[in-house]
Design an enzyme around this catalytic site. Sequence first.
Site, PDB file in Angstrom:
ATOM      1  CG  ASP A  97     -15.018 -14.006 -63.499  1.00 20.62           C
ATOM      2  OD1 ASP A  97     -14.497 -15.110 -63.255  1.00 20.62           O
ATOM      3  OD2 ASP A  97     -14.906 -12.688 -63.418  1.00 20.62           O
TER       4      ASP A  97
ATOM      5  CB  CYS B 105     -10.143 -15.612 -61.760  1.00 24.97           C
ATOM      6  SG  CYS B 105     -11.955 -15.472 -61.062  1.00 24.97           S
TER       7      CYS B 105
ATOM      8  CG  HIS C 210      -7.155 -12.201 -62.552  1.00 20.74           C
ATOM      9  ND1 HIS C 210      -6.373 -11.197 -61.927  1.00 20.74           N
ATOM     10  CD2 HIS C 210      -8.274 -12.570 -61.758  1.00 20.74           C
ATOM     11  CE1 HIS C 210      -7.132 -10.847 -60.994  1.00 20.74           C
ATOM     12  NE2 HIS C 210      -8.139 -11.646 -60.696  1.00 20.74           N
TER      13      HIS C 210
ATOM     14  CG  HIS D 230     -13.444 -20.966 -61.109  1.00 19.38           C
ATOM     15  ND1 HIS D 230     -14.279 -20.393 -60.433  1.00 19.38           N
ATOM     16  CD2 HIS D 230     -12.574 -20.140 -61.344  1.00 19.38           C
ATOM     17  CE1 HIS D 230     -14.284 -19.022 -60.410  1.00 19.38           C
ATOM     18  NE2 HIS D 230     -13.132 -18.926 -60.934  1.00 19.38           N
TER      19      HIS D 230
END
Length: 538
Positions: A34, A73, A127, A359
């Site tokens: 994450d 996310c 998520h 990301h």
Amino acid sequence: MKKLIAAALLGILSIAPLIAQEKSKPNVLFIAIDDLKPVLGCYGDKIIKTPNIDRLAKMGTVFLNNYCQQAVCGPTRASLLTGMRPDVTKIRDLHTKMRDMNPNIVTLPEYFISQGYTTSGIGKIFHPSCVDKKFDPQSWSIPFLVPKESDYFGGFPVQKHYQSPELKALNAKEEVVSADEDGKGKGKKKGKKEADDEEGARGPAFECLDLPDDAYDDGVSAKLAVKQIVMLNAAKKPFFMAVGFRKPHLPFVSPKKYWDLYNREDMPVAEFQEHAANSKDFSYQNSGEVSSYSGVKEYAKYTDKSVNKFGLAIEKQKELIHAYYAAVSYTDAQVGILLNTLEKLGTLNNTIIVLWGDHGWHLGDHDMWGKHTNYEQATKAPLIIAAPGLKAGQTKSMTEFVDVYPTLCELSGGKVPTYLDGKSLVPVMKNNKASVKEYAMSQYPRKMPKIDVKVEDGKGKLMGYSMRTEQYRYTVWLKNFTSDQVYSADKVYNIELYDYVKDPLEKVNVSDDKKYAAIAADLDKKIVAYFKSKEVKL
């Protein structure tokens, strides 16, 4: 009797190849991290300590120019796990549920179930607010693993993050307030009830305590994943094991030994901390997520909130970067535990391993902290894939997260579904100088400035589509449009163009520069063709 024996032997011989084929299928270890940006040794970072991820990089292919579909996310995870872009999944926020929009969509672990695999997972994969029951139960042939309080050293962290005795005492008194991922909480008090990691209470932005790894989520996830991998391996059936690590997502909590790996004075603050010349304010975000944690906002200037100016003091920048790096090293250690487990079991060389960060993350560049933009630091994300029989290496080919699904299909010997938006990266893994695509596409929604909303019938919604080629980023902001609609040029609201050869820090938007007129026209032609290709599916 002889006929019966012969028939039985025939039956055994006929299924023997199927049994052998099933056993020969490679396992899959699917590691999701994450908010991990490409600050890794294998991506050239000279300060970060990531020996275990670097070890994996030496086993597989490092995709140096990999990009997410949307820098937040929920949408980017939905895209990777379905092989479909946000305008297909309809997940463009942290609240829409994937199967409400696409009841029959086939996720990556579901695909592996269809191929005879046992699928299992722990930690943050989807998520939680974008799927049913937080885990999407139908994706897992074994119920998704959920840690118990006894699995943690010191019991559950308060609000799933902190082990500080002081914060636990405050939480017991219901004195910690809530906020969502963008820092837009309504100030409601949270009590003892555990909240989702993205929507829980906001305590400090980091925590540094002398505790073992399993005091926090990721240490527990690694510990339980090891037990699960041992069990799956003993079953003599190919498995797909997904392990989702939560750090370095805010708050940056990690045991003190990982903080001790770094000197705070050595922390690299962003070189360019202004908005790009000729850019629009709505292209940026206001660092609302990080500023919602205590101990941050008071170090920011907030000179003009209307244009997303943050102005964080350098000493606080170094502190946060130190915390981020420590959290990355903490997660790296958990990756090492997984690799060591596969090695001890003797199945490391028969396992496809994919590691990705969902990301990027702005660590102060353009005066921003967090994700939520179409700029390089938010959209560029790490991707490493190791597979049996393929040599290690690095590739500069443009790649995207929608490419992971078809790649794993091909690597595991399965058929690649024709409807997927991505392309298999196996050709690049076999030949690191090859290329499978000319550009990567990211997108991010914004609201139109209030002065222009009335002109657009009060809607005022923008979607920025960002095309990243080897040298350029061409971002088109479109009014009340998504690519599941019919494109028209009158929807264009604003354009950005950045040249990464001459301007790697995105200091100047050159979309109106006459020197770039031909380049802008060519990129516009490509992005319009992209929109038109989507119309075929309407």
